[in-house]
Motif scaffolding. Structure first.
Motif, PDB file in Angstrom:
ATOM      1  N   ARG A  94       0.842  -1.257   0.209  1.00  0.00           N
ATOM      2  CA  ARG A  94      -0.018  -0.166   0.139  1.00  0.00           C
ATOM      3  C   ARG A  94       0.838   1.266   0.083  1.00  0.00           C
ATOM      4  NH1 ARG A  94      -4.857  -1.959   2.396  1.00  0.00           N
ATOM      5  NH2 ARG A  94      -4.828  -4.246   1.277  1.00  0.00           N
ATOM      6  N   THR A  95       0.503   2.192  -0.764  1.00  0.00           N
ATOM      7  CA  THR A  95       1.231   3.651  -0.623  1.00  0.00           C
ATOM      8  C   THR A  95       0.931   4.308   0.449  1.00  0.00           C
ATOM      9  OG1 THR A  95      -0.254   4.322  -2.248  1.00  0.00           O
ATOM     10  CG2 THR A  95       1.909   3.464  -3.148  1.00  0.00           C
ATOM     11  N   VAL A  96      -0.315   4.334   0.837  1.00  0.00           N
ATOM     12  CA  VAL A  96      -1.074   5.204   1.782  1.00  0.00           C
ATOM     13  C   VAL A  96      -1.075   4.314   3.208  1.00  0.00           C
ATOM     14  CG1 VAL A  96      -2.674   6.744   2.320  1.00  0.00           C
ATOM     15  CG2 VAL A  96      -2.317   6.268   0.168  1.00  0.00           C
ATOM     16  N   PRO A  97      -0.791   4.929   4.316  1.00  0.00           N
ATOM     17  CA  PRO A  97      -0.960   4.349   5.651  1.00  0.00           C
ATOM     18  C   PRO A  97      -2.264   3.912   5.871  1.00  0.00           C
ATOM     19  CG  PRO A  97       0.501   6.176   5.818  1.00  0.00           C
ATOM     20  CD  PRO A  97      -0.225   6.314   4.466  1.00  0.00           C
ATOM     21  N   VAL A  98      -2.561   2.921   6.682  1.00  0.00           N
ATOM     22  CA  VAL A  98      -3.878   2.641   7.051  1.00  0.00           C
ATOM     23  C   VAL A  98      -4.088   2.858   8.499  1.00  0.00           C
ATOM     24  CG1 VAL A  98      -5.452   0.579   7.372  1.00  0.00           C
ATOM     25  CG2 VAL A  98      -3.815   0.675   5.420  1.00  0.00           C
ATOM     26  N   GLN A  99      -5.227   3.556   8.739  1.00  0.00           N
ATOM     27  CA  GLN A  99      -5.705   3.973  10.142  1.00  0.00           C
ATOM     28  C   GLN A  99      -6.352   2.697  10.666  1.00  0.00           C
ATOM     29  OE1 GLN A  99      -4.687   7.195  11.302  1.00  0.00           O
ATOM     30  NE2 GLN A  99      -4.274   7.789   9.361  1.00  0.00           N
ATOM     31  N   GLN A 100      -5.710   2.494  11.879  1.00  0.00           N
ATOM     32  CA  GLN A 100      -6.574   1.461  12.826  1.00  0.00           C
ATOM     33  C   GLN A 100      -6.795   1.898  14.222  1.00  0.00           C
ATOM     34  OE1 GLN A 100      -4.224  -2.032  13.660  1.00  0.00           O
ATOM     35  NE2 GLN A 100      -5.793  -3.034  14.592  1.00  0.00           N
ATOM     36  N   LEU A 101      -8.265   1.988  14.447  1.00  0.00           N
ATOM     37  CA  LEU A 101      -8.834   2.368  15.658  1.00  0.00           C
ATOM     38  C   LEU A 101      -9.095   1.259  16.147  1.00  0.00           C
ATOM     39  CD1 LEU A 101      -9.284   4.600  13.192  1.00  0.00           C
ATOM     40  CD2 LEU A 101     -11.127   5.458  15.200  1.00  0.00           C
ATOM     41  N   ILE A 102      -8.946   1.152  17.477  1.00  0.00           N
ATOM     42  CA  ILE A 102      -9.396  -0.163  18.531  1.00  0.00           C
ATOM     43  C   ILE A 102     -10.223   0.194  19.470  1.00  0.00           C
ATOM     44  CG2 ILE A 102      -8.236  -2.030  19.754  1.00  0.00           C
ATOM     45  CD1 ILE A 102      -5.615  -1.163  18.168  1.00  0.00           C
ATOM     46  N   PHE A 103     -11.220  -0.745  19.317  1.00  0.00           N
ATOM     47  CA  PHE A 103     -12.396  -0.502  20.448  1.00  0.00           C
ATOM     48  C   PHE A 103     -12.398  -1.849  21.398  1.00  0.00           C
ATOM     49  CE2 PHE A 103     -13.467   1.235  16.459  1.00  0.00           C
ATOM     50  CZ  PHE A 103     -13.701   2.839  16.743  1.00  0.00           C
ATOM     51  N   SER A 104     -12.729  -1.632  22.634  1.00  0.00           N
ATOM     52  CA  SER A 104     -12.768  -2.696  23.559  1.00  0.00           C
ATOM     53  C   SER A 104     -13.927  -2.423  24.576  1.00  0.00           C
ATOM     54  CB  SER A 104     -11.521  -2.927  24.404  1.00  0.00           C
ATOM     55  OG  SER A 104     -11.409  -4.023  25.247  1.00  0.00           O
ATOM     56  N   ASP A 105     -14.398  -3.690  24.943  1.00  0.00           N
ATOM     57  CA  ASP A 105     -15.619  -3.517  26.149  1.00  0.00           C
ATOM     58  C   ASP A 105     -14.755  -3.931  27.320  1.00  0.00           C
ATOM     59  OD1 ASP A 105     -15.339  -6.286  25.891  1.00  0.00           O
ATOM     60  OD2 ASP A 105     -17.639  -6.447  25.840  1.00  0.00           O
ATOM     61  N   GLY A 106     -13.435  -4.052  27.188  1.00  0.00           N
ATOM     62  CA  GLY A 106     -12.682  -4.518  28.506  1.00  0.00           C
ATOM     63  C   GLY A 106     -12.137  -6.026  28.370  1.00  0.00           C
ATOM     64  N   LEU A 107     -12.829  -6.674  27.493  1.00  0.00           N
ATOM     65  CA  LEU A 107     -12.446  -7.963  27.222  1.00  0.00           C
ATOM     66  C   LEU A 107     -12.345  -8.244  25.382  1.00  0.00           C
ATOM     67  CD1 LEU A 107     -11.476 -10.501  28.552  1.00  0.00           C
ATOM     68  CD2 LEU A 107     -13.528 -11.379  28.931  1.00  0.00           C
ATOM     69  N   ALA A 108     -13.394  -8.124  25.037  1.00  0.00           N
ATOM     70  CA  ALA A 108     -13.398  -8.409  23.526  1.00  0.00           C
ATOM     71  C   ALA A 108     -12.920  -7.032  22.772  1.00  0.00           C
ATOM     72  CB  ALA A 108     -15.081  -8.355  23.005  1.00  0.00           C
ATOM     73  N   SER A 109     -12.203  -7.291  21.877  1.00  0.00           N
ATOM     74  CA  SER A 109     -11.731  -6.029  20.867  1.00  0.00           C
ATOM     75  C   SER A 109     -12.111  -6.140  19.396  1.00  0.00           C
ATOM     76  CB  SER A 109     -10.137  -5.989  21.276  1.00  0.00           C
ATOM     77  OG  SER A 109      -9.772  -6.959  21.501  1.00  0.00           O
ATOM     78  N   VAL A 110     -12.162  -4.871  18.990  1.00  0.00           N
ATOM     79  CA  VAL A 110     -12.732  -4.657  17.381  1.00  0.00           C
ATOM     80  C   VAL A 110     -11.576  -3.512  16.917  1.00  0.00           C
ATOM     81  CG1 VAL A 110     -14.640  -3.869  16.009  1.00  0.00           C
ATOM     82  CG2 VAL A 110     -15.057  -5.068  18.226  1.00  0.00           C
ATOM     83  N   SER A 111     -11.242  -3.774  15.673  1.00  0.00           N
ATOM     84  CA  SER A 111     -10.434  -2.868  15.033  1.00  0.00           C
ATOM     85  C   SER A 111     -11.047  -2.231  13.883  1.00  0.00           C
ATOM     86  CB  SER A 111      -9.101  -3.504  14.430  1.00  0.00           C
ATOM     87  OG  SER A 111      -8.388  -3.967  15.697  1.00  0.00           O
ATOM     88  N   LEU A 112     -11.006  -1.047  13.552  1.00  0.00           N
ATOM     89  CA  LEU A 112     -11.607  -0.613  12.429  1.00  0.00           C
ATOM     90  C   LEU A 112     -10.404   0.134  11.722  1.00  0.00           C
ATOM     91  CD1 LEU A 112     -13.848   1.312  10.623  1.00  0.00           C
ATOM     92  CD2 LEU A 112     -13.762   3.072  12.359  1.00  0.00           C
TER      93      LEU A 112
END
Lengths: 151, 317
Positions: free
Chosen positions: B244-262
């Motif tokens: 990839r020529t452009v960096p990818v932004q990664q946002l990370i969410f958590s409920d304290g145990l489960a995590s999700v990345s956008l």
């Protein structure tokens, strides 16, 4: 600082007293650079490197990359008795300093342009891997193998 | 064994369950979260996820408040994971080289429960299940039941004596096990010797750093109006993805145990935008395109959670 680092790599320094070196290595690029140089020197000093013919070319290549630093050190080596000092901490230090070096690299090297390669169809795998690598709760770090550029 | 004995035993078990009040269970959970970080132990654990099975050898020592862990992955490609406090360094043996990866702090087994349990208390209820023997140790079995269907259920096996997390599994709404990790064998260490804290170095191989990630913490104009209940943004980083020529932004969410990345990246010329969803074991993926950006949401959460996050993204003007 560089002398301390040298002692550390040679296994002469006490790991308990070297925390400041790691901290310094994290904050400045200078120590990271020095670590790399001393690492090459230490490699050369270890006799077993010379009995491996295929290693010679690699070391010579690294030497040619580091002409300024290595030339004066080479003279110093001739007066130092070369004997291996097995030290159980050496490689853990190497690992720690390597990690610190990595952090240093980010400070020094801002991202440059990446070679354009055709994106593979399995690209969701990259997202899944990145998620597992950087999310705070992950049981899955050991199931992935890094897809390394150029592999 | 007489029928009467069995009935008495069951009755005793019911009484026992009632006796273990909710708050006591959270105390057990707190002990479980701390024990993995404070105790000195070594053992062998197995990770199961779908068809994937991996054995890992772990050694953990807490020396005057500093944590040292070595994980050696015994199946598949050689891999050694070292952590000292929050710093994680991974050595991956490759054909002709060893790739070193650097990571930030993660809650790795058996330290999977966060030390701050408050977010979990808001999203899960605890239920005492009983006692079971795991890896030769007696364990208290506790279910973490989610308050809604935006997260999976977890089952925790906590060592009755030491509080160490012996096993943990993730279950879907139907009660099917999606992911499981647990000790096969574990023992407490008396020594504080650190001579094991070193990778098996092959001096004939070059050691190279994996530099695909730029851990710069960034801010952007991204807004997520309504995050799924209980989820909070915990981090935002920038990735350099090979190709990839452009960096990818990664946002990370958590409920304290489960995590999700956008993941957010601009759709550039020649790039095929992706739309759709995918399920792989416990992991759900949802891809979406918005305002010329490719959005990909990935997490060990139910499909509706990743979808909800993807649908809630907007860009500030």
């Amino acid at each position: 600082m560089k002398q301390q680092l040298s002692a550390l790599i040679d296994g002469e320094a006490d790991i308990e007293r070297c925390e400041h070196i790691f901290l310094a290595a994290k904050s400045t690029g200078e120590v990271a650079q020095a670590w790399q140089e001393y690492h090459v020197i230490r490699d050369v000093m270890r006799e077993e490197y010379w009995v491996q013919p295929d290693m010679t070319s690699r070391i010579m290549a690294e030497l040619s990359d580091e002409p300024v630093v290595l030339a004066p050190r080479a003279a110093a080596q001739s007066v130092v008795p070369i004997k291996s000092r097995p030290n159980k901490y050496v490689w853990s230090i190497a690992a720690s300093v390597a990690a610190a070096f990595f952090v240093g690299m980010f400070v020094l090297n801002q991202p440059s342009t990446v070679d354009s390669v055709q994106i593979a169809d399995s690209e969701t795998d990259q997202y899944v891997m990145a998620h597992h690598n950087y999310s705070p709760n992950s049981a899955t770090y050991y199931i992935h193998n890094v897809t390394y550029a150029g592999e | 064994m007489s029928v009467q004995f069995v009935i008495r035993a069951l009755f005793a078990l019911v009484l026992c369950q009632q006796a273990v009040a909710d708050e006591d269970l959270w105390v057990t959970m707190q002990k479980t979260a701390s024990a993995a970080r404070e105790l000195n132990y070594q053992g062998l654990f197995i990770y199961h996820n779908g068809a994937i099975i991996r054995s890992v050898q772990i050694t953990h020592i807490n020396e005057a408040g500093r944590e040292f862990t070595r994980n050696v992955v015994l199946d598949g490609r050689p891999r050694e994971v070292f952590s000292e406090g929050d710093d994680i360094v991974i050595f991956n043996a490759k054909n002709d080289k060893v790739v070193i990866e650097k990571r930030r702090g993660q809650n790795l087994f058996p330290a999977m429960l966060p030390t701050q349990l408050q977010p979990l208390k808001q999203n899960y209820k605890l239920k005492f299940v009983g006692q079971e023997r795991i890896a030769g140790r007696l364990a208290q079995v506790i279910d973490m039941i989610p308050n809604d269907n935006l997260r999976y259920q977890y089952r925790v096996w906590s060592d009755s004596e030491y509080g160490l997390l012996l096993k943990m599994s993730m279950l879907d709404v139907q009660g099917h096990t999606l992911e499981q990790i647990g000790f096969n064998q574990v023992s407490m260490l008396q020594t504080k010797d650190l001579d094991w804290f070193q990778p098996k170095i092959d001096a004939s191989k070059p050691y190279v750093m994996d530099d695909t990630t730029d851990l710069t913490h960034v801010e952007n104009n991204l807004v997520i109006a309504n995050l799924p209940a209980g989820y909070k943004k915990v981090d935002q980083i920038r990735l350099r993805v090979p190709g990839r020529t452009v960096p990818v932004q990664q946002l990370i969410f958590s409920d304290g145990l489960a995590s999700v990345s956008l993941f957010v990246e601009p759709v550039i010329k020649g790039m095929q935008p992706r739309i759709g969803k995918k399920t792989m074991g416990s992991t759900n993926v949802y891809a979406h395109v918005l305002n010329g950006y490719q959005l990909v949401v990935v997490g060990e959460v139910p499909a509706q959670t990743v979808e909800q996050i993807a649908q809630q993204v907007t860009f500030k003007k």
